[in-house]
Design an enzyme around this catalytic site. Structure first.
Site, PDB file in Angstrom:
ATOM      1  N   GLU A  26       0.849  -1.054  -0.121  1.00 22.60           N
ATOM      2  CA  GLU A  26      -0.032   0.038   0.175  1.00 22.60           C
ATOM      3  C   GLU A  26       0.771   1.281   0.172  1.00 22.60           C
ATOM      4  O   GLU A  26       1.890   1.143   0.702  1.00 22.60           O
ATOM      5  CB  GLU A  26      -0.951  -0.033   1.139  1.00 22.60           C
TER       6      GLU A  26
ATOM      7  N   LYS B  21      -9.641   2.744  -2.050  1.00 22.77           N
ATOM      8  CA  LYS B  21      -9.732   1.895  -0.472  1.00 22.77           C
ATOM      9  C   LYS B  21     -11.204   2.446   0.158  1.00 22.77           C
ATOM     10  O   LYS B  21     -11.507   3.793   0.321  1.00 22.77           O
ATOM     11  CB  LYS B  21      -8.834   2.387   0.125  1.00 22.77           C
TER      12      LYS B  21
ATOM     13  N   CYS C 246      -5.432  -2.877   3.013  1.00 17.47           N
ATOM     14  CA  CYS C 246      -4.933  -2.710   4.700  1.00 17.47           C
ATOM     15  C   CYS C 246      -6.274  -3.027   5.280  1.00 17.47           C
ATOM     16  O   CYS C 246      -6.779  -3.849   5.774  1.00 17.47           O
ATOM     17  CB  CYS C 246      -4.157  -1.733   4.618  1.00 17.47           C
TER      18      CYS C 246
END
Length: 259
Positions: A44, A110, A144
């Site tokens: 990431e 995200k 994540c």
């Protein structure tokens, strides 16, 4: 359809808010992969580390890093995955790029921004999953903090591989280990996590623990913690088919919609 998929995981240190230095560092690592692979996975925010100073390092979809990824994908004839900070329509996004060998790009923003670090105040959250069709495989890439939310990852699309790119700190690495394994088991898919190592400018330490799990939750890699490492793992489509047909767990999944 391709029966096997060869994946290279790059567990690496990141240079704080220094895209050029990170690209140079990662170019060396990617160039060092001598065997042919189908996908290379980076962490990431691989150009900057997990920074909240988006305005300092953000790029556009026509910026240097995007072009760099396309050129390397073409040269190595492999897909490359990782997330970077993108500026678009007066917003910042923690955006994952899936760059195909021919240069075509698919993106995922995200969904779950990390409120503990104030990511929600800087970055605009995504609203939809990305399902990539690649060499006969269906791939779901996430980022994540998304790992903590199983409903978002639920395998209602019959994907084959679930991928997480991350900057997941050492202090909570036990959760990373447990959740990656759980996502593989509950979704009857391969689950791959690629995390960074080293320390960032906020004094957060990262120990890696990048990993690959199969449908049954068995660990397939031998990646050492706390050091830079490139691991190559081969996934087998027949493994998925065999256990999904034998166990049929996905047939009993709950039906729901996400609002």
């Amino acid at each position: 359809m391709q029966e096997y998929l060869k994946i290279a995981l790059i567990q690496t240190e990141l240079f704080w808010e220094n895209p050029q230095k990170n690209r140079t560092h990662l170019t060396e690592k990617i160039e060092s992969i001598s065997e042919s692979v189908d996908i290379i996975i980076l962490p990431e925010m691989f150009t900057s580390g997990f920074t909240m100073k988006a305005e300092k390092v953000a790029e556009t979809m026509f910026g240097e890093t995007v072009v760099w990824m396309q050129e390397l994908a073409l040269k190595k004839q492999t897909a490359i995955i990782g997330s970077i900070i993108i500026s678009e329509n007066s917003n910042f996004y923690n955006r994952l790029l899936f760059v195909h060998p021919n240069g075509i790009i698919e993106t995922y923003d995200k969904k779950h921004t990390f409120t503990l670090a104030g990511e929600d105040k800087v970055y605009t959250a995504g609203k939809s999953k990305l399902l990539v069709s690649y060499k006969g495989w269906r791939i779901c890439p996430l980022i994540c903090y998304d790992l903590r939310f199983p409903v978002w990852a639920r395998n209602v699309e019959e994907y084959d591989v679930l991928i997480y790119v991350a900057n997941w700190p050492k202090v909570r690495i036990a959760a990373w280990d447990a959740l990656l394994k759980a996502r593989a088991i509950e979704n009857m898919s391969y689950c791959i996590g690629v995390n960074r190592v080293g320390e960032d400018e906020n004094n957060h330490e990262y120990s890696g623990h990048s990993a690959v799990y199969d449908v049954l939750g068995e660990k397939l890699d031998n990646i050492p913690e706390n050091q830079e490492y490139i691991e190559i793992v081969t996934l087998n489509k027949d493994h998925i088919k065999t256990y999904r047909e034998k166990l049929n767990f996905l047939n009993d999944k709950d039906i729901f919609t996400i609002e």
